[in-house]
Design a protein around this motif. Structure first.
Motif, PDB file in Angstrom:
ATOM      1  N   GLY A  52       0.821  -1.196   0.000  1.00  0.00           N
ATOM      2  CA  GLY A  52       0.000   0.000   0.000  1.00  0.00           C
ATOM      3  C   GLY A  52       0.859   1.252   0.000  1.00  0.00           C
ATOM      4  N   ASP A  53       0.233   2.397   0.268  1.00  0.00           N
ATOM      5  CA  ASP A  53       0.962   3.649   0.381  1.00  0.00           C
ATOM      6  C   ASP A  53       1.567   3.749   1.775  1.00  0.00           C
ATOM      7  N   PHE A  54       2.723   4.428   1.862  1.00  0.00           N
ATOM      8  CA  PHE A  54       3.392   4.600   3.152  1.00  0.00           C
ATOM      9  C   PHE A  54       3.788   6.064   3.289  1.00  0.00           C
ATOM     10  N   THR A  55       3.641   6.616   4.493  1.00  0.00           N
ATOM     11  CA  THR A  55       3.915   8.028   4.735  1.00  0.00           C
ATOM     12  C   THR A  55       4.911   8.196   5.875  1.00  0.00           C
ATOM     13  N   GLY A  67      11.023  -4.590   2.255  1.00  0.00           N
ATOM     14  CA  GLY A  67       9.919  -5.040   1.427  1.00  0.00           C
ATOM     15  C   GLY A  67       9.519  -3.981   0.417  1.00  0.00           C
ATOM     16  N   LYS A  68       8.223  -4.045  -0.030  1.00  0.00           N
ATOM     17  CA  LYS A  68       7.742  -3.178  -1.105  1.00  0.00           C
ATOM     18  C   LYS A  68       6.541  -2.376  -0.617  1.00  0.00           C
ATOM     19  N   CYS A  69       6.441  -1.147  -1.111  1.00  0.00           N
ATOM     20  CA  CYS A  69       5.227  -0.362  -0.938  1.00  0.00           C
ATOM     21  C   CYS A  69       4.836   0.223  -2.290  1.00  0.00           C
ATOM     22  N   ARG A  70       3.568   0.588  -2.429  1.00  0.00           N
ATOM     23  CA  ARG A  70       3.067   1.080  -3.712  1.00  0.00           C
ATOM     24  C   ARG A  70       3.556   2.493  -4.001  1.00  0.00           C
ATOM     25  N   ALA A  71       3.533   3.352  -3.004  1.00  0.00           N
ATOM     26  CA  ALA A  71       3.989   4.734  -3.151  1.00  0.00           C
ATOM     27  C   ALA A  71       4.489   5.196  -1.789  1.00  0.00           C
TER      28      ALA A  71
END
Length: 351
Positions: A199-202, A215-219
């Motif tokens: 997902g998105d991460f802030t 790992g991976k995040c979408r944005a």
């Protein structure tokens, strides 16, 4: 003045689901045309720029339709599905721009990036508007009279009205889960085992923190960091960094945009050229991050190849033909050695 026409309401649950299904088909159609665009452009004699513009127009249409569905939604409808469909459509635009950036003239690239940014801002605005509002409740009030009589000699002079507080800009409404408002903390998140993975991460309002994202995040959205060190595995789409100072970032992404960064180093692997705007004293170097499983994360994100674009920075506020004074490369003798974060795990601070 004539009253503005009312916005159309969602007809009902069934109609709304049909509309979402239509948007999904439209999004898949634009994705399939994007996949076929590269193969057909050569055979039909279409230039890469023309092929990109056709694919971009279809993807933009799908994103705008999804945003329209968001505005027609209400918290009682399937608003979350509408927002997810719009986010997926905008992510598709980000990937399309990143994959085609090397073949686009500067004007077309800037126009496409501006359109993607506008769509992202519109999505954040839609998400904010359809959040459930707090219910109103009556509170017991004291029976003190509103205007008790006062002695005229003791009546204070009228006070000037307080200055109007500025409203938060829509860009400050950052999506996704993440780390916010921390000072001097070590923050670790393994997105591979998180319920919110991909997902998105802030990251927002952090001071003197060390941040490790495996790992991976979408944005990834970064806002107002001071004296932080940030290590990020792989970003499937774009990274937006705003208002940072005295920081170090090590990350891999398809697209990276940096606004108002000062005295900050970036160690990058990026598919398209990094973009800076309103920056000063920023430096760039090649990617330097390692942890168990990072090769798989980079491969699954389409970032396994080193493009060398970390050194090809576009300064949108510097239009002269000579080198921009706002950025440079980190001298080899000053560069970080590869940072291995394999043994860094989530702890009590990571919340």
């Amino acid at each position: 003045m004539e009253p503005e026409p009312e916005q159309p309401k969602a007809a009902g649950g069934g109609a709304h689901r049909k509309h979402l299904a239509m948007l999904e088909r439209l999004s898949k159609r634009s994705s399939s045309s994007a996949a076929a665009g590269g193969a057909s452009s050569d055979s039909n004699g279409t230039s890469p720029v023309e092929a990109f513009l056709a694919r971009f127009a279809a993807a933009k249409l799908a994103a705008e339709a999804a945003l329209s569905a968001c505005r027609a939604s209400s918290p009682d409808d399937d608003a979350a599905a509408s927002l997810a469909a719009a986010a997926a459509a905008i992510d598709g635009i980000d990937r399309l721009v990143a994959e085609s950036s090397h073949a686009l003239p500067p004007y077309e690239l800037r126009s496409a990036l501006a359109t993607a940014a506008d769509l992202r801002a519109a999505h954040r605005a839609a998400a904010f508007e359809i959040r459930p509002k707090k219910s109103f409740s009556f509170r017991n009030k004291s029976r003190v009279p509103k205007n008790p009589p006062q002695d005229p000699a003791t009546v204070p002079p009228p006070q000037p009205p307080p200055p109007e507080q500025p409203k938060p800009s829509i860009d400050a409404i950052l999506p996704g889960f993440g780390f916010r408002g921390r000072n001097g903390a070590t923050l670790v998140k393994d997105l591979r085992v998180s319920n919110d993975k991909d997902g998105d991460f802030t990251l927002a309002d952090l001071v003197s923190c060390e941040v490790y994202l495996k790992g991976k995040c979408r944005a990834l959205y970064v806002h107002k960091l001071r004296d932080c060190r940030v290590f990020v595995g792989a970003v499937l789409g774009s990274v937006l960094i705003e208002d940072v100072e005295g920081c170090t970032f090590v990350m891999a992404a398809h697209q990276i945009r940096i606004h108002e960064a000062r005295a900050t180093d970036f160690y990058l692997r990026v598919r398209s050229r990094p973009i800076i705007e309103g920056c000063s004293g920023v430096r760039f170097a090649p990617h330097a991050l390692k942890y168990d499983g990072i090769d798989e994360d980079l491969k699954e994100s389409g970032l396994e190849e080193e493009t060398g674009n970390w050194a090809n920075v576009d300064d949108f506020k510097w239009l002269r033909a000579v080198q921009s004074p706002n950025w440079c490369l980190v001298p080899e003798e000053d560069r970080l050695q590869t940072v291995d974060i394999s043994e860094i795990h989530e702890g009590e601070d990571d919340s």
